[in-house]
Design an enzyme around this catalytic site. Structure first.
Site, mmCIF file in Angstrom:
data_model
loop_
_atom_site.group_PDB
_atom_site.id
_atom_site.type_symbol
_atom_site.label_atom_id
_atom_site.label_comp_id
_atom_site.label_asym_id
_atom_site.label_seq_id
_atom_site.Cartn_x
_atom_site.Cartn_y
_atom_site.Cartn_z
ATOM 1 C CG HIS A 189 -1.815 -0.949 0.703
ATOM 2 N ND1 HIS A 189 -2.104 -2.359 1.090
ATOM 3 C CD2 HIS A 189 -3.344 -0.601 -0.160
ATOM 4 C CE1 HIS A 189 -3.197 -2.794 0.513
ATOM 5 N NE2 HIS A 189 -4.003 -1.893 -0.201
ATOM 6 N NE ARG A 296 -5.993 -0.412 -2.759
ATOM 7 C CZ ARG A 296 -5.758 -0.228 -3.803
ATOM 8 N NH1 ARG A 296 -5.601 0.876 -4.655
ATOM 9 N NH2 ARG A 296 -5.298 -1.305 -4.601
ATOM 10 N NE ARG A 332 -11.214 -2.084 -1.441
ATOM 11 C CZ ARG A 332 -9.701 -2.625 -1.416
ATOM 12 N NH1 ARG A 332 -9.660 -3.209 -2.483
ATOM 13 N NH2 ARG A 332 -9.029 -2.066 -1.054
ATOM 14 C CD GLU A 431 -9.750 -8.635 -3.039
ATOM 15 O OE1 GLU A 431 -8.910 -8.062 -3.101
ATOM 16 O OE2 GLU A 431 -10.987 -8.128 -2.324
ATOM 17 C CG ASN A 454 -2.887 -5.399 -6.199
ATOM 18 O OD1 ASN A 454 -2.453 -5.469 -7.491
ATOM 19 N ND2 ASN A 454 -3.488 -4.210 -5.816
ATOM 20 C CG ASP A 455 -5.443 -9.287 -1.910
ATOM 21 O OD1 ASP A 455 -4.259 -9.352 -1.355
ATOM 22 O OD2 ASP A 455 -6.304 -8.316 -1.483
ATOM 23 N NE ARG A 465 -1.122 -6.605 -2.061
ATOM 24 C CZ ARG A 465 -2.185 -6.076 -1.946
ATOM 25 N NH1 ARG A 465 -3.369 -6.867 -1.825
ATOM 26 N NH2 ARG A 465 -2.219 -4.849 -2.167
ATOM 27 C CB CYS A 502 -9.530 -2.261 -9.342
ATOM 28 S SG CYS A 502 -9.930 -3.561 -8.119
HETATM 29 C C1 PEP Z 1 -6.177 -6.054 -5.170
HETATM 30 O O1 PEP Z 1 -6.192 -6.895 -4.379
HETATM 31 O O2 PEP Z 1 -5.926 -6.283 -6.248
HETATM 32 C C2 PEP Z 1 -6.828 -4.787 -4.771
HETATM 33 C C3 PEP Z 1 -7.074 -4.021 -5.728
HETATM 34 O O3 PEP Z 1 -7.120 -4.516 -3.514
HETATM 35 P P1 PEP Z 1 -5.948 -4.162 -2.450
HETATM 36 O O4 PEP Z 1 -4.768 -3.866 -3.215
HETATM 37 O O5 PEP Z 1 -6.458 -2.825 -1.851
HETATM 38 O O6 PEP Z 1 -5.952 -5.352 -1.762
HETATM 39 MG MG MG Z 2 -7.214 -6.751 -2.341
#
Ligand code: PEP
Ligand code: MG
Length: 570
Positions: A189, A296, A332, A431, A454-455, A465, A502
């Site tokens: 993040h 977010r 979200r 995700e 990302n997840d 990650r 996303c």
């Molecule tokens: C993801 O997991 O791809 C996502 C967009 O959410 P975050 O990065 O906030 O976990």
């Molecule tokens: Mg996520």
């Protein structure tokens, strides 16, 4: 001169002095003192400097993040001026001839223990305030500086082990020119925030805090992921030139700012942005975003001492919707947990926080947190084109429960006389692999999908990650990931629904042609990636990319995929 290589997290070049954001060593040797009067004077001086600092931080936070966030520092200032805390410290110095450090520490510990043992959440939060304030005063007594990102008042490159999302939120945009961290990846993040703040950043270097000292001159090359410490004159010139050419490139991209996004074969795709705060909307508009694909909302809950109220949330959502006009805004619901902690919720420590009690799992169990957010969203819905999305959905039951609560609150609001839009699409983040695998069943019930790679990548590859030791497994182009993405898009289309993405993969120049070929409808990325993506998409054909789909899905390794795409797009 030293060169450190890391992960390019936010592009651009920055040159400035290093500012080490590391908690200092606060150990002291407990001794008795001969002159209690001068010890009390030392204590008073340290209290005064701490007060001045906290006032500065409070003013900065108020300006940048608003009143609710600044409240935490008002609480700290109250602690600092509280005679019930300060007088016993002075008494200890006078009567027991303790040093100011020891007296402060002993009295603070006593209060912290007392408050922590209370059965009242408000009181337990006061313990956290006392702990924070004591650390700051202790640092001043020991003559070490207590770093705070909001206090930076000259151009600087922030150097840190990691930056928590709330540290990043406090960075003073005017003076912080870039940052480098030891840990983290492109999807941590801090990296995501750097891109929304549009400051160059390199993360996951493993060693910046060890190698760089306060005041060193540092170059951050966020384009190639390099950090240069105490560069030679020649290197400074070289990077100034690189910065100039990057700016020229940005000027070229900017020509497409108000254009729609078309591929070379005339297919239109939607390029939207990921945001964390209403302030980020300016960046979306300046970078030609066609909407918000992911808001977010957890940042509204961070850097505070309590939950944001329904009204406070309503104002934030309304502001984003109004600023975006009729463009879509996908919000979200709270995705707390993982690396996004909320200390005031007092959640138990978990062995595997990314696999634990987080996001929708937490919200469904804590309706006193979930319902006010849904109400705020529904009330704001009349100000724009709102879509609501639930995070971390693993089962259909979770989606059904969340949607039922949403509909219940919609009825409640209507009965209370509020206006609520009747055109709110309700979708989910995909995700978690279980959801990607049975996307077909989900597609019958949701209005849209947004793939959170990302997840999704970390859960599919079983590779954290945030952990650079296993970052080699974090493979967006792995055929397993491409097959899951394809499954989701096909499922949505077969039910006449749309799919966005996303996760950071949506803005990645190697992934873009692949995703285009798989039929992705909406690409949501950091605002600064939108114009480069629009430029790239102008040069590629959806038809051609779609013709490679079967071949890509049956490849064996990510390496093969990358080699193939590079060959076809160069
Ligand atoms: C993801 O997991 O791809 C996502 C967009 O959410 P975050 O990065 O906030 O976990
Ligand atoms: Mg996520």
């Amino acid at each position: 001169m030293t060169n450190i290589h890391g992960i390019a997290a936010s592009s651009g070049i920055a040159i400035a002095k290093a500012y080490q954001l590391v908690t200092p060593d606060l150990t002291y040797t407990a001794e008795t003192v001969d002159n209690p009067e001068s010890e009390i004077k030392r204590l008073e001086d340290a209290l005064e400097i701490s007060k001045q600092e906290l006032e500065k931080i409070k003013a900065h936070t108020l300006k940048e993040l608003g009143e609710e966030h600044a409240e935490i520092f008002s609480a700290h200032l109250l602690v600092l001026g509280d005679p019930e805390l300060i007088n016993p410290i002075k008494d200890k110095i006078k009567n027991e001839k303790l040093s100011a450090e020891a007296a402060l520490d002993e009295v603070a510990k006593m209060f912290i223990e007392m408050f922590e043992s209370m059965d009242n959440e408000y009181m337990r939060e006061r313990a956290a305030d006392i702990r924070d304030v004591t650390k700051r005063v202790l640092a001043h007594l020991l003559g070490v500086s207590f770093p705070n990102p909001a206090l930076i008042d000259e151009e600087a490159i922030v150097i840190a082990g990691d930056l928590t999302p709330s540290d990043t939120a406090q960075l003073n945009r005017q003076f912080v020119k870039g940052f480098a961290t030891d840990i983290g990846g492109r999807t941590s993040h801090s990296a995501i925030m750097a891109r929304s703040l549009e400051i160059p950043a390199v993360v996951g270097t493993k060693e910046v805090t060890k190698t760089i000292s306060q005041g060193d001159i540092v170059i951050i090359d966020g384009i190639d992921g390099n950090v240069i410490v105490n560069p030679t004159e020649e290197q400074i010139k070289e990077y100034e030139a690189k910065s100039e050419s990057f700016k020229k490139q940005q000027a070229l991209w900017a020509e497409l700012k108000d254009e729609p996004t078309f591929t070379s074969d005339g297919e239109q795709v939607e390029l939207v942005a990921n945001i964390g705060t209403p302030e980020d909307v300016t960046g979306v508009i300046n970078n030609g975003g066609e909407g918000v694909g992911l808001y977010r909302t957890e940042f509204l809950y961070m850097g505070k001492s309590d939950l944001p109220s329904e009204d406070e949330q309503y104002e934030a959502y309304k502001s984003v919707l109004e600023q975006m006009g009729d463009k879509p805004v996908v919000v979200r619901t709270l995705d707390v947990g993982g690396d996004k902690e909320l200390p005031y919720l007092d959640l138990p420590k978990e062995l595997n926080p990314f696999l634990g009690y987080r996001a929708i799992r937490f919200c469904l169990e804590n309706e006193h947190v979930f319902r006010p957010q849904l109400r705020a969203l529904l009330r704001a819905s009349v100000y724009g084109n709102l879509k609501i999305m639930f995070p971390m959905i693993a089962t259909l039951e979770e989606f059904r429960k969340a949607k039922a609560i949403l509909l219940e609150e919609k009825d409640n609001l209507k009965n209370e006389g509020h206006d609520v839009s009747d055109n709110i699409e309700v979708g989910i983040m995909v995700e978690i692999p279980s959801t990607a695998v049975i996307a077909k069943q989900f597609a019958k019930e949701v209005d849209f999908f947004s793939i959170g790679t990302n997840d999704l990548i970390q859960y599919t590859m079983a590779a954290d990650r945030m952990n650079e030791q296993v970052s080699y497994l974090y493979q967006p182009y792995h055929p397993a990931i491409l097959n899951l993405i394809n499954n989701v898009i096909e499922a949505a289309h077969s039910e006449g629904k749309w799919t966005g993405m996303c996760g950071e993969m949506a803005g990645d120049p190697i992934a873009i042609p692949i995703l285009l070929g798989l039929g992705l409808d909406e690409f949501s990325m950091s605002a600064t990636s939108i114009l480069p993506a629009r430029t790239q998409l102008k040069g590629i054909s959806r038809k051609e990319m779609a013709s490679y789909k079967d071949k890509l899905l049956t490849m064996s390794t990510a390496e093969e995929v990358v080699a193939f795409i590079k060959e076809k797009t160069e």
